[in-house]
Design an enzyme around this catalytic site. Structure first.
Site: not given
Ligand code: PLP
Length: 379
Positions: A46, A98, A170, A195
């Site tokens: 961890r 998001y 982000d 992604k």
């Molecule tokens: N940030 C963005 C812009 C996203 O599109 C997403 C998921 O679609 C996330 C964060 C969260 O990522 P995860 O689904 O890997 O937890």
């Protein structure tokens, strides 16, 4: 080294026993001490793991940072970054972030005493006016999900620095190949590596990257204490995926531009949101702060011009699915899917309508993709 070289070479951990060319998967949960007081470099998985460490080194370099923490999901990365703040702190963010991030902010973090203002991040005066004595963070998501609005990162960083406010970006939609917010002065970068960075729709993972070592240390402590790190198998898969990130991003972009141009000329389409189109309201800003426009776009059909169920049923290549950034093309309706966790008034305020479809453009043949959409739009 150039980005393409670093993506393949940097952080690759050569196993001393067999001189492996790729990073092995270290599945051991614990590691032996040679004697009391002499811990091995990684003592418990961890807190640290060689496979995950190799990925962290790679990603820190690609983002232009010095330290990365690798998390089990993108939301794990968002959580680690937001836990830098304390009850009573106020954070400014965009209206069109998001849906999962919005849900975390508006429920759990709000209940824990952190206050959020959701603004149009393109409006610098609104950001300045929203700053209060307890404003401690500005959360940037650019391009925004799902409308592909672009926030001027340097302008926000300037406001933040004048007011001693931490900035977090982000970077999921662009990946470090097309955008490096740390180089524009942002303090913390968050990625959903589910992604583009992994790119093959077979892993859920995240990363938090900083340039400042002590900030990186605080993030690593949060990730360890809260039990957020990713496992060695997932880290291995992302390390494999990231090697081809530059080539995939170029391919996504070339296909996305062709699809965006096709949709923009279609009589049933009201509006196409793709930063690479000259018609995009932030096209010039996108050219300045990104080195490409990415593979995500969204479009709104003219109300009444098509039956959404028939349109989706007719698609042969585009799969109706959430997520993005994989080699295969996906379509989703943010209204009922990715952004359902936003209450309806928040979706409306953000400009998200039922007629909006979001496309993650994959690496299939460009003409096949356009034909698929053209046939379905005729339905
Ligand atoms: N940030 C963005 C812009 C996203 O599109 C997403 C998921 O679609 C996330 C964060 C969260 O990522 P995860 O689904 O890997 O937890």
């Amino acid at each position: 080294m150039a980005f393409k070289t670093d993506a393949i070479q940097h952080g690759v951990y050569i196993d001393k026993t067999y001189s492996s060319v790729t990073t092995p998967i270290y599945s051991s949960s614990t590691y032996a001490f040679s004697k009391l007081g002499s811990p091995p470099p990684f003592d418990y998985s961890r807190s640290g793991n060689p496979t995950r460490h190799a990925l962290a080194e790679n990603l820190a370099r690609l983002e232009g940072g010095t330290r990365a923490s690798i998390t089990a999901t993108g939301m794990g990365a968002v959580t680690a970054a937001i836990f830098l703040f304390r009850p009573g702190d106020h954070i400014i963010t965009g209206k069109d972030i998001y849906g999962g991030t919005y849900r975390l902010f508006s429920t759990i973090m709000t209940a824990m005493g952190i206050e959020f203002s959701y603004l149009n991040m393109g409006d610098a005066d609104a950001i300045r006016a929203a700053i209060k004595p307890n404003t401690k963070g500005i959360w940037i998501e650019t391009p925004g999900n799902p409308l592909l609005n672009i926030t001027d990162i340097s302008a926000v960083v300037e406001i933040a620095k004048q007011n001693e406010i931490l900035t977090i970006a982000d970077n999921t939609f662009m990946s470090p190949y097309f955008q490096r917010p740390l180089e524009l002065g942002v303090d913390v970068v968050v990625e959903s590596m589910t992604k583009y960075i992994n790119g093959h729709s077979d892993v859920v993972a995240g990363a938090v990257v900083t340039k400042d070592g002590s900030l990186g240390e605080r993030i690593a402590e949060i990730v360890n204490s809260m039990g957020l790190p990713s496992g060695p198998f997932d880290s291995f898969l992302v390390l494999r995926g990231v090697k081809t990130l530059p080539y995939r991003m170029e391919g996504h972009q070339a296909n996305a531009l062709a699809v965006a141009e096709f949709l923009e000329s279609h009589p049933k389409v009201n509006r196409v949101n793709y930063p690479g189109l000259p018609s995009h309201p932030h096209h010039e800003l996108a050219k300045r702060q990104m080195s490409g426009f990415g593979g995500m776009l969204s479009f709104e059909y003219k109300p009444g011009s098509l039956d959404p169920d028939a349109f989706l049923a007719k698609l042969k290549i585009f799969l109706l699915a959430e997520s993005l950034g994989g080699v295969e093309s996906l379509i989703c309706q943010p209204w009922s899917m990715t952004h359902l966790s936003m209450p309806e008034p928040a979706r409306v305020a953000a400009g998200i309508r039922p007629e909006l479809f979001r496309l993650s453009i994959g690496l299939e043949d460009r003409d096949d993709l356009i034909r698929d959409l053209a046939d379905a739009l005729e339905s």
